[in-house]
Scaffold this motif. Structure first.
Motif, PDB file in Angstrom:
ATOM      1  N   GLU A  55       0.813  -1.218   0.000  1.00  0.00           N
ATOM      2  CA  GLU A  55       0.000   0.000   0.000  1.00  0.00           C
ATOM      3  C   GLU A  55       0.847   1.268   0.000  1.00  0.00           C
ATOM      4  O   GLU A  55       0.304   2.360   0.128  1.00  0.00           O
ATOM      5  CB  GLU A  55      -0.936   0.005   1.207  1.00  0.00           C
ATOM      6  N   ALA A  88      -4.745   4.201  -9.445  1.00  0.00           N
ATOM      7  CA  ALA A  88      -5.931   3.356  -9.294  1.00  0.00           C
ATOM      8  C   ALA A  88      -6.619   3.219 -10.646  1.00  0.00           C
ATOM      9  O   ALA A  88      -6.668   4.174 -11.430  1.00  0.00           O
ATOM     10  CB  ALA A  88      -6.889   3.962  -8.269  1.00  0.00           C
ATOM     11  N   VAL A 197     -11.158  -1.817  -7.720  1.00  0.00           N
ATOM     12  CA  VAL A 197     -10.106  -0.884  -8.112  1.00  0.00           C
ATOM     13  C   VAL A 197      -8.777  -1.627  -8.041  1.00  0.00           C
ATOM     14  O   VAL A 197      -8.461  -2.249  -7.017  1.00  0.00           O
ATOM     15  CB  VAL A 197     -10.075   0.350  -7.183  1.00  0.00           C
ATOM     16  N   MET A 199      -4.808  -1.299  -7.811  1.00  0.00           N
ATOM     17  CA  MET A 199      -3.925  -0.258  -7.286  1.00  0.00           C
ATOM     18  C   MET A 199      -2.464  -0.680  -7.386  1.00  0.00           C
ATOM     19  O   MET A 199      -2.127  -1.837  -7.155  1.00  0.00           O
ATOM     20  CB  MET A 199      -4.271   0.020  -5.817  1.00  0.00           C
ATOM     21  N   TYR A 241      -8.793  -3.577  -4.543  1.00  0.00           N
ATOM     22  CA  TYR A 241      -9.694  -3.006  -3.540  1.00  0.00           C
ATOM     23  C   TYR A 241     -11.121  -3.219  -4.032  1.00  0.00           C
ATOM     24  O   TYR A 241     -11.491  -2.732  -5.105  1.00  0.00           O
ATOM     25  CB  TYR A 241      -9.403  -1.519  -3.325  1.00  0.00           C
ATOM     26  N   SER A 273     -10.948   8.485  -3.637  1.00  0.00           N
ATOM     27  CA  SER A 273      -9.834   7.740  -3.037  1.00  0.00           C
ATOM     28  C   SER A 273      -9.551   8.325  -1.663  1.00  0.00           C
ATOM     29  O   SER A 273      -9.372   9.544  -1.526  1.00  0.00           O
ATOM     30  CB  SER A 273      -8.585   7.846  -3.917  1.00  0.00           C
ATOM     31  N   PHE A 282     -11.446   2.932  -1.428  1.00  0.00           N
ATOM     32  CA  PHE A 282     -11.973   3.606  -2.610  1.00  0.00           C
ATOM     33  C   PHE A 282     -13.483   3.432  -2.698  1.00  0.00           C
ATOM     34  O   PHE A 282     -14.061   2.498  -2.134  1.00  0.00           O
ATOM     35  CB  PHE A 282     -11.335   3.024  -3.883  1.00  0.00           C
TER      36      PHE A 282
END
Length: 719
Positions: A55, A88, A197, A199, A241, A273, A282
Motif C-alpha cells: 500500500e 488506481a 479498483v 492499485m 480493492y 480515493s 476507494f
C-alpha cells in the motif's frame, strides 16, 4: 531497532572492512537524537530509506519521513527516493468480485434462494487483497477507467505536506466496449458494473524525476513483452480493492457521444480515493458528485473468519458443479434406504450446498457441525430467510455427543464435507473432517463386517504401499463425501519464486554471507518444509508429470495411521534439453542469477561473477558458455478430493505438459518446497551425454499430519 539484525549489520561491515566508515545505531529512527554526544552529532543531508509495502504507506512511511525531516535532517536534505505516486484503475470483473462477496455467483442449476441481505450491504474489510497482478489474465476484467494518479507524496514534505489523512475525487468518462468494433455503432455490448479498483504505485529515486521505480502490472509498462518480463517483487506487490455497495452499473444503452453535454454529465463517474496514515480505500459514484464512504469494516460477520480466496471458492463453478453431480448421484444411491439425513462437517459451509440439500425432498434432514459463531449466525439468517429452519439443525462443534444424539431424529445416511476448515493452510490439512467424523461414528450406520484376516492393519509395512488406509476397516456404513484424498507432488522450475529463499552472497562487491547465515538459521528453526503459496501467482514450468505420493480412504480411521511411503521417478533430461528454446521464449529473455533461476544463461552468469569461469559454474561440470541451463528449484504439492465419480483438484486445472507453464487452481493454496540449492539438470557426463536425474520423494503420516522429503540427484547415486 531489531537487535539481531543490527548486530548482523555490524558483522557484515567488519567483514567488508567498513567498520570505520559506517556506524550502526541500535534504535528506531523515530527514537534517535541529534546533537553533541548523541546518536548523530549533526543533522544529515542525505536520507536513503525503504519503508514501503504493497500500500506504499502501510509500514508507517508518513510518520517516519515527517519525524526525519523535523528532527534528523537538514532543511535542504536530499531524499532517496524523493517522491511516490499511487495509481488506481476501476474495473468490472464478476470473478474478482467473488473474492469479496460470499456466493457472489450462483449457478443457474442451484436453487435460487435468498442470500442474507447483509451480504449485499456489507462493505467488506480493511484487509489488503494483495496479488501478483501481472499474473492476472486480462480476460478476467474489463477496464472502466484508465489508470488514475490518486495520491502524490513528496517525502520531504517541502512541496506537498505529508498529512495523515487525505481524500481525492477524480471524475472520468468510463471506457466501454462497443458492440461491434468494426463500425461506428455507439451502443455498447453489455452493462458494466464497477466491481473493484486495481492499485499500484511508483517511486521517484532522484530529485529530478528521471529515474522511476514502478510497480505497475505488465500491461501498464511500455517495456513489457508479457507477464513474466517485468521486474519481479514479492514484497512490493499490487492490490485489489473491492468497492463497497451500492455498486455502480453503467447501463447497456450508454452512449459515447461526449458532444452532448447532458449525456456527458450522466455517463461520467467519480472515483473517490481515501487514506489514513496506513491504509487506502476507494468508492465509485455516478455523475460528477463524490460519495464519501468511511473505511470499510465487516458488518456481515463472514469477512471476520473468511479469507479472500475462500470467498471466491464459494462461487467457483468447477467445484460447485462437481459437488452437485456427486450430490445428485448420492441421492439416487439412497433411494430405498432408511438413512436419508445428511451430516455436514466443516467451517463456513457453503450456503448453496446447504440450500440444495434442504430443498430436496429426498433428504430427510440436514445436520450441520459448525465451529464459528459468526458462521452459525450467518447460516441461521439464511435458513430463516428461506424458511428452512425445520429442515436444518445447526450443532456447534463443541456440543457433547449425547446432546447431539438427543436431537437426532433422523438416521444419517451421508457424511459430507467440502472440505474446508478456517485454520487449514494447506489442502491436506482438511482431512480434519475424518477426525471429526470419527467423533460421531456412534451416530452413523454400522460399517459392513470386515473380511477375515490375520493381519493387524497398523502392523503392515506401508513402505512400498501408497495407500496408507488400504487394509483399514471402514468406520461407517454411511456414504462419505469426499471418500478419498490423493496427494500429489511435481518437480518444477519456478521462474521467480525461488528468489524468496535464494542467498544474497555477493552483491555489488559487498559480501553478505553473514546475513545469509542468519536467515538460513532462522529458516531451519521456524519455516515449514512445505509452505503454502497461491501458485497461480508464481509461474513455474513442469519438469515431470504429477507423482501420486499417497492416498487415504476417508471412510476409514485415517488419523490413526502411522506410516511412510517412498517414490522415485526419472526426469527426462533429454526431452527437457529439447525444450530449452521454448522455455527460453517463455522467460521473455529475463534470466535470473546463479543458484536458482529456472533458466539461466551460463555466459551471463560468468559475466556477472568473473571469479568463476564457465567450467565451474555447474558444480564442476563443463557447460558450454553459449548453452542454457534448466534448474530444478522447487516442488509443488497439492491434493485431489474424490466425490463419487468426480474429482476436485487443488492443483493443476489443465493437463500438465512437460516444459510448459502449469495452470493452477486460483481458489486454493498449494504446498511449495524450495530446496536450499537448485540442481542444474542439463549437466553432461564425461562421455558427453546428458546425466540422467532422479526425483525422489518420501511422505509420512502420523496423527493425521503429513510430512515430506524431496530430492533430485544423479541417477547413478540411486544405484
Amino acid at each position: 531497532a531489531f537487535e539481531p539484525m543490527a548486530k548482523c549489520a555490524e558483522k557484515i561491515l567488519a567483514a567488508n572492512n567498513m567498520r570505520d566508515k559506517v556506524r550502526v545505531i541500535h534504535k528506531r529512527s523515530t527514537e534517535m537524537e541529534v546533537g553533541p554526544g548523541l546518536d548523530m552529532e549533526e543533522p544529515a543531508n542525505i536520507l536513503v530509506a525503504e519503508v514501503f509495502d504493497t500500500e506504499l504507506i502501510g509500514e508507517g512511511a508518513i510518520s517516519t519521513y515527517n519525524h526525519a525531516m523535523e528532527h534528523l535532517l537538514t532543511a535542504d536534505a536530499l531524499l532517496v527516493p524523493s517522491a511516490g505516486r499511487v495509481y488506481a484503475q476501476v474495473v468490472s470483473s464478476p470473478q474478482l468480485h467473488s473474492f469479496s462477496r460470499p456466493n457472489a455467483i450462483v449457478p443457474l442449476n442451484f436453487p435460487q434462494l435468498h442470500l442474507p441481505p447483509s451480504f449485499a450491504s456489507c462493505p467488506g474489510s480493511m484487509s489488503v487483497h494483495d496479488i501478483q497482478m501481472s499474473q492476472l489474465s486480462t480476460h478476467m476484467f474489463t477496464p472502466v477507467s484508465d489508470p488514475i494518479e490518486v495520491f502524490s507524496f513528496d517525502w520531504s514534505g517541502r512541496d506537498i505536506k505529508l498529512t495523515c489523512n487525505e481524500r481525492t475525487h477524480n471524475v472520468f468518462t468510463p471506457k466501454l466496449r462497443k458492440q461491434n468494433q468494426s463500425n461506428n455503432n455507439d451502443k455498447y455490448q453489455e452493462a458494466l458494473t464497477c466491481h473493484a479498483v486495481l492499485m499500484w504505485w511508483d517511486i521517484t529515486m532522484d530529485q529530478e524525476g528521471k529515474h522511476i521505480l514502478s510497480c505497475a502490472p505488465h500491461w501498464e509498462q511500455s517495456s513489457s513483452t508479457g507477464p513474466n518480463s517485468v521486474p519481479w517483487r514479492d514484497h512490493w506487490m499490487q492490490a485489489v480493492y473491492h468497492l463497497p455497495p451500492p455498486l455502480v452499473t453503467i447501463p447497456r444503452n450508454a452512449t459515447n457521444d461526449v458532444t452532448d453535454r447532458r449525456r456527458e454529465s450522466h455517463q461520467s463517474l467519480t472515483l473517490t480515493s481515501s487514506r489514513d496514515e496506513y491504509s487506502l480505500w476507494f468508492s465509485v459514484s455516478a455523475g460528477d458528485s463524490a460519495t464519501v464512504v468511511p473505511a470499510p469494516h465487516c458488518s456481515c460477520g463472514v469477512h471476520m473468519t473468511t479469507s479472500h480466496m475462500r470467498l471466491a471458492q464459494l462461487s467457483d463453478q468447477r467445484r460447485l458443479e462437481a459437488m452437485q453431480t456427486a450430490i445428485d448421484s448420492t441421492l439416487l444411491q439412497q433411494e430405498g434406504r432408511d438413512e436419508k439425513a445428511w451430516l455436514l462437517l466443516g467451517d463456513g459451509i457453503n450456503l448453496l450446498i446447504v440450500g440444495k440439500l434442504a430443498t430436496d425432498n429426498r433428504v430427510s434432514h440436514v445436520y450441520l457441525v459448525e465451529a464459528s459463531k459468526h458462521d452459525c449466525r450467518v447460516m441461521a439468517e439464511f435458513l430463516s430467510l428461506n424458511k428452512l429452519q425445520d429442515r436444518v439443525t445447526i450443532q456447534p462443534k463443541k456440543t457433547k455427543d449425547d446432546t447431539i444424539a438427543s436431537v437426532l431424529e433422523h438416521k444419517i445416511g451421508v457424511v459430507f464435507s467440502e472440505p474446508h476448515f478456517n485454520t487449514s493452510l494447506l489442502p491436506w490439512h482438511n482431512i480434519r473432517s475424518n477426525k471429526l467424523m470419527a467423533q460421531y461414528r456412534d451416530l452413523l450406520p454400522s460399517p459392513p463386517a470386515p473380511p477375515t484376516s490375520g493381519i493387524t492393519p497398523l502392523q503392515i509395512n506401508f513402505n512400498k504401499n501408497k495407500d496408507f488406509t488400504e487394509h483399514l476397516p471402514s468406520m461407517t456404513g454411511a456414504i462419505v463425501l469426499p471418500a478419498r484424498i490423493t496427494v500429489y507432488a511435481m518437480p518444477v522450475c519456478f521462474l521467480n519464486l525461488w528468489k524468496i529463499r535464494a542467498p544474497c552472497e555477493q552483491r555489488c562487491g559487498f559480501d553478505l554471507t553473514i546475513f545469509d547465515e542468519l536467515i538460513d538459521t532462522a529458516r531451519c528453526r521456524s519455516d515449514d518444509y512445505v509452505e503454502a503459496q497461491p501458485l497461480w501467482e508464481y509461474p513455474c514450468i513442469a519438469l515431470h508429470a504429477p507423482v501420486a505420493l499417497t492416498s487415504l480412504d476417508l471412510r476409514t480411521d485415517a488419523m490413526a495411521v502411522t506410516a511412510t511411503t517412498d517414490a522415485s521417478v526419472q526426469l527426462d533430461t533429454a526431452a527437457i534439453s529439447r525444450l530449452v528454446p521454448h522455455i527460453d521464449a517463455m522467460r521473455n529473455s529475463c534470466y535470473g542469477t546463479r543458484g536458482g533461476s529456472c533458466l539461466s544463461k551460463e555466459a551471463s552468469l560468468s559475466e556477472a561473477n568473473t571469479s568463476e569461469s564457465p567450467s565451474n559454474l555447474s558444480d564442476g561440470k563443463t557447460v558450454s558458455a553459449t548453452s542454457s541451463q534448466v534448474h530444478f528449484n522447487g516442488v509443488a504439492v497439492w491434493a485431489d478430493w474424490q466425490f463419487g465419480e468426480k474429482s476436485i483438484t487443488t492443483g493443476p486445472v489443465e493437463e500438465v505438459v512437460l516444459g510448459e507453464q502449469v495452470v493452477w487452481d486460483m481458489y486454493s493454496k498449494q504446498g511449495v518446497h524450495l530446496p536450499r540449492e537448485s540442481v542444474p539438470l542439463l549437466q553432461r557426463s564425461s562421455s558427453g551425454n546428458l546425466a540422467p536425474k532422479l526425483f525422489t520423494s518420501s511422505v509420512t503420516i502420523k496423527d493425521g499430519q503429513l510430512s515430506f522429503s524431496f530430492n533430485v540427484r544423479d541417477y547413478s547415486q540411486h544405484h
